[in-house]
Design an enzyme around this catalytic site. Structure first.
Site, short mmCIF file in Angstrom:
data_model
loop_
_atom_site.label_atom_id
_atom_site.label_comp_id
_atom_site.label_asym_id
_atom_site.label_seq_id
_atom_site.Cartn_x
_atom_site.Cartn_y
_atom_site.Cartn_z
N GLY A 53 -5.64 2.53 -3.12
CA GLY A 53 -6.77 3.46 -3.43
C GLY A 53 -6.56 4.76 -4.04
O GLY A 53 -7.83 4.93 -4.83
N ASP A 57 0.72 -0.95 0.18
CA ASP A 57 -0.15 -0.23 0.06
C ASP A 57 0.89 1.04 0.23
O ASP A 57 2.15 1.46 0.07
CB ASP A 57 -0.36 -0.53 1.07
CG ASP A 57 -1.48 0.91 1.70
OD1 ASP A 57 -2.68 1.81 0.44
OD2 ASP A 57 -1.30 1.54 2.50
#
Length: 289
Positions: free
Chosen positions: A42, A7
């Protein structure tokens, strides 16, 4: 391990939003040993690629929580837009609850109000860092405008009608936990949307097939790599699907407690080069085996 998935925010990126020298060096070391590295975030592709390029790295990127997957040559190889009818439902519910939200599309990111946008960023900064100065907040707001190029429009109706627009993610914010929970529960029985979160004051809406775990599994499969040979690193609930599917799920030291409980390994915090530490620990085990 044959593949590392990391991430960005709260994980590979430090508190300044940068990839540290230590993290970059550890990634290069893994690459030199024949271990592939992919980013799973994201963020939109451009916002994800920028900090990676700044340290001279070129990596495949799973963006928008798994809605898009790009090769390191910037080729889009997976594309999972949201159903338009559920987007309208999300719009209605968020507006009823007075939630600020942004729409991530193939034509960029859209918002209704620049002032609301700035206020949300300020609220995020003040919530995460209560002692932060006004000057630091203003710098963070300007940085967000640089990281994500947001376009401001008068309403979402025309956007949702445009057949040339693919909607990949809707990101909604509220400082009220009861509002977040109420909105989440509204969509409990909707099979056409998956709700996750990348922070304590937001909800992220995606197509159910647009999850980091699904996208990572398909990417690994395309490289003939078993998920047992994958190490995934993350800090929040939009990372959970890949952390639990990976053979080695690693929670950051700054991760949500619920994330830590579902991982076998916990590394240092993102501001302490936690990704580098996790890679070095994994490489030690590989060398000993």
């Amino acid at each position: 391990m044959k593949l590392i998935a990391t991430d960005l925010d709260g994980t590979l990126l430090n508190e300044k939003g940068n990839v540290s020298l230590e993290n970059a060096q550890a990634i290069r070391k893994a690459l030199d040993m024949g271990i592939q590295v992919v980013v799973a975030t994201g963020r939109s592709y451009d916002a994800a690629n920028k900090p990676i390029q700044e340290v001279g790295l070129s990596l495949p990127i799973i963006s928008l929580n798994g809605a898009n997957t790009y090769t390191k040559e910037k080729e889009l190889i997976r594309d999972i837009p949201m159903d338009r009818s559920i987007c309208k439902k999300i719009q209605t519910v968020c507006e009823e609850e007075n939630m600020y939200f942004e729409v991530f599309t193939n034509k960029g990111i859209f918002s209704l109000s620049r002032d609301d946008f700035k206020q949300v960023i300020m609220d995020i900064m003040m919530t995460a860092h209560p002692t932060i100065s006004k000057e630091e907040i203003e710098l963070a707001v300007e940085q967000r405008f640089q990281d994500e190029e947001v376009q401001f429009i008068s309403n979402y109706d025309e956007l949702f009608k445009d057949k040339n627009i693919n909607i990949y993610k809707i990101l909604a914010f509220s400082l009220d936990n009861s509002t977040l929970q109420k909105v989440r529960e509204t969509f409990t029985d909707h099979s056409s949307v998956k709700i996750t979160s990348s922070g304590s004051i937001n909800l992220e809406f995606n197509d159910p097939q647009a999850q980091k775990g699904i996208a990572l599994s398909l990417f690994a499969e395309s490289q003939n790599i078993s998920m047992q040979d994958v190490m995934a690193l993350g800090d929040n609930y939009n990372d959970l699907s890949m952390l639990t599917l990976a053979g080695r799920g690693v929670a950051m030291g700054n991760a949500e407690e619920g994330i830590k409980q579902q991982c076998d390994f916990i590394t240092k915090e993102n501001k302490q080069n936690g990704v580098a530490y996790a890679i070095e620990e994994m490489l030690k085990e590989v060398n000993l085996s």
